[in-house]
Design an enzyme around this catalytic site. Structure first.
Site, PDB file in Angstrom:
ATOM      1  N   GLY A 111     -37.760 -10.286 -87.436  1.00 16.80           N
ATOM      2  CA  GLY A 111     -38.415 -11.220 -86.919  1.00 16.80           C
ATOM      3  C   GLY A 111     -40.062 -11.308 -87.277  1.00 16.80           C
ATOM      4  N   GLU A 134     -31.507  -7.368 -90.983  1.00 19.12           N
ATOM      5  CA  GLU A 134     -30.620  -7.506 -89.781  1.00 19.12           C
ATOM      6  C   GLU A 134     -29.158  -7.092 -90.174  1.00 19.12           C
ATOM      7  OE1 GLU A 134     -33.014  -9.690 -90.603  1.00 19.12           O
ATOM      8  OE2 GLU A 134     -33.920 -10.369 -88.754  1.00 19.12           O
TER       9      GLU A 134
HETATM   10  N1  CAA Z   1     -38.005  -2.368 -82.762  1.00 22.82           N
HETATM   11  C1  CAA Z   1     -38.270  -1.535 -81.705  1.00 22.82           C
HETATM   12  N2  CAA Z   1     -39.059  -0.517 -81.996  1.00 22.82           N
HETATM   13  C2  CAA Z   1     -39.547  -0.344 -83.378  1.00 22.82           C
HETATM   14  C3  CAA Z   1     -39.132  -1.347 -84.438  1.00 22.82           C
HETATM   15  C4  CAA Z   1     -38.382  -2.397 -83.875  1.00 22.82           C
HETATM   16  N3  CAA Z   1     -38.055  -3.323 -84.686  1.00 22.82           N
HETATM   17  N4  CAA Z   1     -39.786  -0.911 -85.578  1.00 22.82           N
HETATM   18  C5  CAA Z   1     -40.178   0.069 -85.486  1.00 22.82           C
HETATM   19  N5  CAA Z   1     -40.144   0.325 -84.055  1.00 22.82           N
HETATM   20  C6  CAA Z   1     -40.714   2.064 -83.402  1.00 22.82           C
HETATM   21  C7  CAA Z   1     -39.937   3.124 -83.726  1.00 22.82           C
HETATM   22  O1  CAA Z   1     -38.688   3.112 -83.122  1.00 22.82           O
HETATM   23  C8  CAA Z   1     -40.822   4.035 -83.540  1.00 22.82           C
HETATM   24  O2  CAA Z   1     -40.944   4.360 -82.203  1.00 22.82           O
HETATM   25  P1  CAA Z   1     -41.102   5.845 -81.541  1.00 22.82           P
HETATM   26  O3  CAA Z   1     -42.027   6.438 -82.264  1.00 22.82           O
HETATM   27  O4  CAA Z   1     -41.015   5.743 -80.313  1.00 22.82           O
HETATM   28  O5  CAA Z   1     -39.869   6.737 -82.328  1.00 22.82           O
HETATM   29  C9  CAA Z   1     -42.342   3.660 -84.058  1.00 22.82           C
HETATM   30  O6  CAA Z   1     -42.040   1.956 -83.794  1.00 22.82           O
HETATM   31  C10 CAA Z   1     -42.716   3.734 -85.323  1.00 22.82           C
HETATM   32  O7  CAA Z   1     -41.967   3.629 -86.170  1.00 22.82           O
HETATM   33  P2  CAA Z   1     -41.069   4.583 -87.387  1.00 22.82           P
HETATM   34  O8  CAA Z   1     -41.680   6.020 -86.857  1.00 22.82           O
HETATM   35  O9  CAA Z   1     -39.902   4.096 -87.497  1.00 22.82           O
HETATM   36  O10 CAA Z   1     -42.164   4.261 -88.396  1.00 22.82           O
HETATM   37  P3  CAA Z   1     -42.026   4.622 -90.059  1.00 22.82           P
HETATM   38  O11 CAA Z   1     -43.470   4.334 -90.669  1.00 22.82           O
HETATM   39  O12 CAA Z   1     -41.392   5.699 -90.366  1.00 22.82           O
HETATM   40  O13 CAA Z   1     -40.710   3.237 -90.281  1.00 22.82           O
HETATM   41  C11 CAA Z   1     -40.130   0.876 -90.427  1.00 22.82           C
HETATM   42  C12 CAA Z   1     -41.402   2.038 -90.477  1.00 22.82           C
HETATM   43  C13 CAA Z   1     -39.466   1.170 -91.819  1.00 22.82           C
HETATM   44  C14 CAA Z   1     -40.702  -0.363 -90.581  1.00 22.82           C
HETATM   45  C15 CAA Z   1     -39.249   1.339 -89.441  1.00 22.82           C
HETATM   46  O14 CAA Z   1     -39.824   1.463 -88.170  1.00 22.82           O
HETATM   47  C16 CAA Z   1     -37.940   0.516 -89.361  1.00 22.82           C
HETATM   48  O15 CAA Z   1     -36.981   0.334 -90.091  1.00 22.82           O
HETATM   49  N6  CAA Z   1     -38.076  -0.361 -88.108  1.00 22.82           N
HETATM   50  C17 CAA Z   1     -36.993  -1.641 -87.917  1.00 22.82           C
HETATM   51  C18 CAA Z   1     -37.032  -2.760 -88.665  1.00 22.82           C
HETATM   52  C19 CAA Z   1     -36.195  -3.698 -88.579  1.00 22.82           C
HETATM   53  O16 CAA Z   1     -34.900  -3.194 -88.697  1.00 22.82           O
HETATM   54  N7  CAA Z   1     -36.612  -4.854 -88.143  1.00 22.82           N
HETATM   55  C20 CAA Z   1     -35.470  -6.037 -87.892  1.00 22.82           C
HETATM   56  C21 CAA Z   1     -34.997  -5.951 -86.462  1.00 22.82           C
HETATM   57  S1  CAA Z   1     -34.117  -7.144 -86.213  1.00 22.82           S
HETATM   58  C22 CAA Z   1     -34.661  -8.748 -85.925  1.00 22.82           C
HETATM   59  O17 CAA Z   1     -35.838  -8.768 -86.093  1.00 22.82           O
HETATM   60  C23 CAA Z   1     -33.659  -9.732 -85.592  1.00 22.82           C
HETATM   61  C24 CAA Z   1     -34.279 -11.072 -85.504  1.00 22.82           C
HETATM   62  O18 CAA Z   1     -34.280 -11.563 -86.447  1.00 22.82           O
HETATM   63  C25 CAA Z   1     -34.327 -11.666 -83.975  1.00 22.82           C
END
Ligand code: CAA
Length: 260
Positions: A111, A134
Site C-alpha cells: 500500500g 502481497e
Molecule cells: N503492517 C503492520 N505492521 C507493520 C507493517 C505492516 N505492513 N510493516 C511493519 N510493521 C511493524 C512491524 O510488525 C514492527 O512492529 P513491532 O515492533 O510491534 O514488532 C514494526 O512495524 C517495525 O517493523 P520491523 O521490525 O519488521 O522492521 P524491519 O526494519 O526489521 O523490517 C520491513 C522492515 C522489511 C518493511 C518489514 O517490516 C516488513 O516486511 N513489513 C511488511 C511489508 C509488507 O508486506 N507490506 C505489504 C502489506 S500488504 C498490502 O499493502 C496490501 C494492499 O495493497 C492493500
C-alpha cells in the site's frame, strides 16, 4: 486543519507537507489512518492557500503497506471494503487539481508503493525501498497496485514485481520509470520543495488541466484524449492567466498568475 492521530500537516509557503506519522508500525495503513488521510485530503482540496502537496513518511519508512495485523482477521466483505477505502482515498490524490509529489524517504511497500503511485511525481531518497510483497502474504494488492503499476512501468515489469514480490532499491525504481528522481536522503525534502516551487511559478489552472488531461488520456482512446485536450486548450485560451502569461512574454517581463 483538523487534528490527526496518524498524520502531520504543515503549510510551508503554499507547499502542503503531509507526513504519514505512525512510525511504530512503519506508517502502515490501517482503517483509521486511511480515513484520516481521506479527511485531510478533503481539507487540503478546499484550501486555496495550498498550491502543491508533498507526501512523505515519518522516520525510516514512507509507508510499509497496509496494516497486516488489521488484515489478518478480515473476511472477504471486510477485505473488499478495505480495498475500496484505500482506492477511494488514493483516487482523491490522483483527481485533486493540485499537483501531489511523493517524497519517498524509506520503505514504500504494498500500500505504500500504491500511495506513491497515486501521486503525480515521485522523488526517492537513495535509501528508499520499493515492492509489492502481497503475494507472499497470500493476497493481491488492494489499493490499485495491479492497475497503476503497469501504467507506470509497463505490463512485463509490473508482472515481475507483482509475481516475485521482491523488494528493489531506488536506482532500480528510477531505471524502470517508477520514480522521477533519486537524491541523497538529506536532500529529499528540499528536492521535493524545489520541484513544487518550479510548478508554482506556472499558471495553476493550466497545471491542473494538464493533470486532468494526462489522467483521462491514459484511460481512453487517443482520439478521445486529443478531443479532451483541444477542449481544455480552448478553455485556457479564455483565462486571465493566458492573457497575463502571453502579455508578459511579449512585454519581456515575469508573469504574475491569479489561477483563473
Ligand atoms: N503492517 C503492520 N505492521 C507493520 C507493517 C505492516 N505492513 N510493516 C511493519 N510493521 C511493524 C512491524 O510488525 C514492527 O512492529 P513491532 O515492533 O510491534 O514488532 C514494526 O512495524 C517495525 O517493523 P520491523 O521490525 O519488521 O522492521 P524491519 O526494519 O526489521 O523490517 C520491513 C522492515 C522489511 C518493511 C518489514 O517490516 C516488513 O516486511 N513489513 C511488511 C511489508 C509488507 O508486506 N507490506 C505489504 C502489506 S500488504 C498490502 O499493502 C496490501 C494492499 O495493497 C492493500
Amino acid at each position: 486543519m483538523g487534528e490527526y492521530k496518524n498524520l502531520l500537516f504543515e503549510n510551508q509557503d503554499g507547499i502542503g507537507i503531509l507526513t504519514m506519522n505512525r512510525p511504530k508500525a512503519l506508517n502502515a495503513l490501517n482503517t483509521e489512518t486511511l480515513s484520516e488521510l481521506s479527511q485531510l485530503l478533503d481539507e487540503i482540496a478546499k484550501d486555496d492557500s495550498i498550491k502543491v502537496v508533498v507526501i512523505t513518511g515519518a522516520e525510516k519508512a514512507f509507508v510499509a503497506g497496509a496494516d497486516i495485523t488489521e488484515m489478518l482477521h478480515m473476511t472477504s466483505a471486510e477485505g473488499r471494503a478495505f480495498g475500496l477505502l484505500g482506492q477511494a482515498t488514493f483516487n482523491k490524490i490522483e483527481n485533486m487539481p493540485k499537483p501531489v509529489i511523493a517524497a519517498i524517504n524509506g520503505f514504500a511497500l504494498g500500500g505504500g508503493c500504491e500511495l506513491a503511485m497515486a501521486c503525480d511525481i515521485r522523488i526517492a531518497s537513495e535509501k528508499a525501498k520499493f515492492g509489492q510483497p502481497e503475494v507472499g502474504l497470500g493476497i493481491v494488492p488492494g489499493f490499485a497496485g495491479t492497475q497503476r503499476l503497469p501504467r507506470l512501468v509497463g505490463k512485463g515489469r509490473a508482472k515481475e514485481i507483482l509475481f516475485t514480490g521482491e523488494m528493489f532499491d531506488a536506482q532500480e525504481a528510477y531505471r524502470i520509470g517508477l520514480v522521477n528522481k533519486v537524491v541523497p536522503p538529506e536532500e529529499l525534502m528540499q528536492a521535493a520543495k524545489t520541484m513544487a516551487q518550479k510548478i508554482m511559478k506556472n499558471a495553476p489552472y493550466a497545471v491542473a488541466l494538464c493533470k486532468a488531461a494526462v489522467n483521462l488520456g491514459l484511460d481512453v482512446s487517443l482520439d478521445a484524449g486529443q478531443d479532451y485536450e483541444a477542449t481544455l486548450f480552448g478553455v485556457t485560451c479564455s483565462t486571465e492567466d493566458k492573457k497575463e502569461g502571453m502579455s508578459a512574454f511579449v512585454e519581456k517581463r515575469k508573469a504574475t498568475f491569479v489561477g483563473k
